[in-house]
Scaffold this active site. Structure first.
Site, PDB file in Angstrom:
ATOM      1  N   ASP A 100     -51.149  16.063   4.000  1.00  0.00           N
ATOM      2  CA  ASP A 100     -52.321  15.214   4.342  1.00  0.00           C
ATOM      3  C   ASP A 100     -52.066  14.134   5.397  1.00  0.00           C
ATOM      4  O   ASP A 100     -52.492  12.978   5.226  1.00  0.00           O
ATOM      5  CB  ASP A 100     -52.872  14.547   3.066  1.00  0.00           C
ATOM      6  N   ASP A 133     -56.624  17.601   3.321  1.00  0.00           N
ATOM      7  CA  ASP A 133     -57.647  17.223   2.345  1.00  0.00           C
ATOM      8  C   ASP A 133     -58.990  17.537   3.016  1.00  0.00           C
ATOM      9  O   ASP A 133     -59.223  17.134   4.165  1.00  0.00           O
ATOM     10  CB  ASP A 133     -57.481  15.718   2.061  1.00  0.00           C
ATOM     11  N   HIS A 137     -62.897  17.727   1.978  1.00  0.00           N
ATOM     12  CA  HIS A 137     -63.971  17.569   0.990  1.00  0.00           C
ATOM     13  C   HIS A 137     -65.349  17.808   1.597  1.00  0.00           C
ATOM     14  O   HIS A 137     -65.636  17.307   2.681  1.00  0.00           O
ATOM     15  CB  HIS A 137     -63.961  16.146   0.419  1.00  0.00           C
ATOM     16  N   HIS A 196     -68.722  14.820  -2.381  1.00  0.00           N
ATOM     17  CA  HIS A 196     -67.692  15.311  -3.313  1.00  0.00           C
ATOM     18  C   HIS A 196     -67.621  14.426  -4.569  1.00  0.00           C
ATOM     19  O   HIS A 196     -67.826  13.206  -4.494  1.00  0.00           O
ATOM     20  CB  HIS A 196     -66.323  15.319  -2.616  1.00  0.00           C
ATOM     21  N   HIS A 241     -63.959  10.208   2.180  1.00  0.00           N
ATOM     22  CA  HIS A 241     -62.842  10.442   3.110  1.00  0.00           C
ATOM     23  C   HIS A 241     -62.674  11.935   3.349  1.00  0.00           C
ATOM     24  O   HIS A 241     -63.083  12.757   2.517  1.00  0.00           O
ATOM     25  CB  HIS A 241     -61.537   9.858   2.539  1.00  0.00           C
ATOM     26  N   LYS A 271     -57.566  21.827   0.821  1.00  0.00           N
ATOM     27  CA  LYS A 271     -57.731  21.591  -0.618  1.00  0.00           C
ATOM     28  C   LYS A 271     -58.792  20.530  -0.835  1.00  0.00           C
ATOM     29  O   LYS A 271     -59.061  19.729   0.064  1.00  0.00           O
ATOM     30  CB  LYS A 271     -56.399  21.166  -1.238  1.00  0.00           C
ATOM     31  N   CYS A 296     -51.067  12.644  -3.510  1.00  0.00           N
ATOM     32  CA  CYS A 296     -50.922  14.062  -3.161  1.00  0.00           C
ATOM     33  C   CYS A 296     -49.469  14.518  -3.038  1.00  0.00           C
ATOM     34  O   CYS A 296     -49.150  15.649  -3.412  1.00  0.00           O
ATOM     35  CB  CYS A 296     -51.736  14.381  -1.921  1.00  0.00           C
TER      36      CYS A 296
END
Ligand code: VGL
Ligand code: ZN
Length: 200
Positions: A9, A47, A49, A53, A82, A107, A152
């Site tokens: 990330d 990351d 989203h 989310h 984010h 993810k 993470c």
């Protein structure tokens, strides 16, 4: 067999100026780039989203960022919005050598479940597919770096160790969010799981 380098990330929203900025998040980029040449494979996680989310505080009436809510899969910290898919904040830091990546694994795209770990979503059972990729390519040892140490990176390292990989986290090439002692808890948890922590 060489190791795989897993870069967690390193995205604009986790760097200074980003929506969920991690202090010094941009300071690790050059050091990470320098490790890529020695790795048998470079994997970047992203990351990723959807807007709205369930990990965003803005999706929960009456809650704010860093509050904790109970989800069907357990407690979940709520974050500022984010890494929204295809937004500038979700892009990798400009300086990261993304051209050296063998694989980019996204993810957190399931609207109902967060995913800190590169291996399993936060329900601890939905796989991302990364285990299969690494095993079919024959990797047994993983070196992990990136953001954030206590979320993470921590979840990815502990899951990898539980799956039987040999895992080293280069803490000098990670930076932490550090909410209420979460950094120390992460260090203790990684150590207990058999993750090797090194700082050079
Ligand atoms: C992360 C919080 C929310 C991380 C991702 O990359 O550590 N933390 N989403
Ligand atoms: Zn996230």
């Amino acid at each position: 067999m060489p190791h795989a380098l897993i870069v967690i990330d390193v995205q604009n929203d986790f760097c200074p100026g980003g929506a969920l900025a991690v202090a010094g998040g941009d300071q690790i980029v050059d050091g990470i780039n320098a490790l890529m040449g020695d790795a048998g494979a470079v994997v970047l996680t992203q990351d990723w989203h959807p807007a709205g989310h369930s990990s965003f505080a803005s999706s929960h009436a009456g809650q704010g960022p860093y509050d904790v809510v109970e989800m069907p899969y357990g407690p979940q910290v709520l974050w500022p919005d984010h890494c929204i898919q295809a937004s500038p904040g979700a892009q990798f830091h400009m300086g990261l050598h993304r051209d050296k990546a063998d694989l980019i694994i996204r993810k957190g795209f399931n609207p109902e479940i967060d995913s800190y770990s590169a291996f399993f979503e936060n329900d601890k059972s939905t796989p991302t597919g990364l285990e299969g990729y690494l095993r079919t390519r024959g990797f047994e040892k993983l070196v992990m770096v990136g953001l954030a140490t206590d979320f993470c990176v921590n979840f990815s390292a502990v899951d990898a160790a539980k799956l039987g990989f040999e895992v080293e986290v280069r803490t000098d090439l990670c930076r932490a969010i550090d909410l209420d002692g979460s950094l120390q808890a992460a260090i203790d948890g990684m150590t207990a799981a058999g993750v090797a922590l090194s700082d050079a």
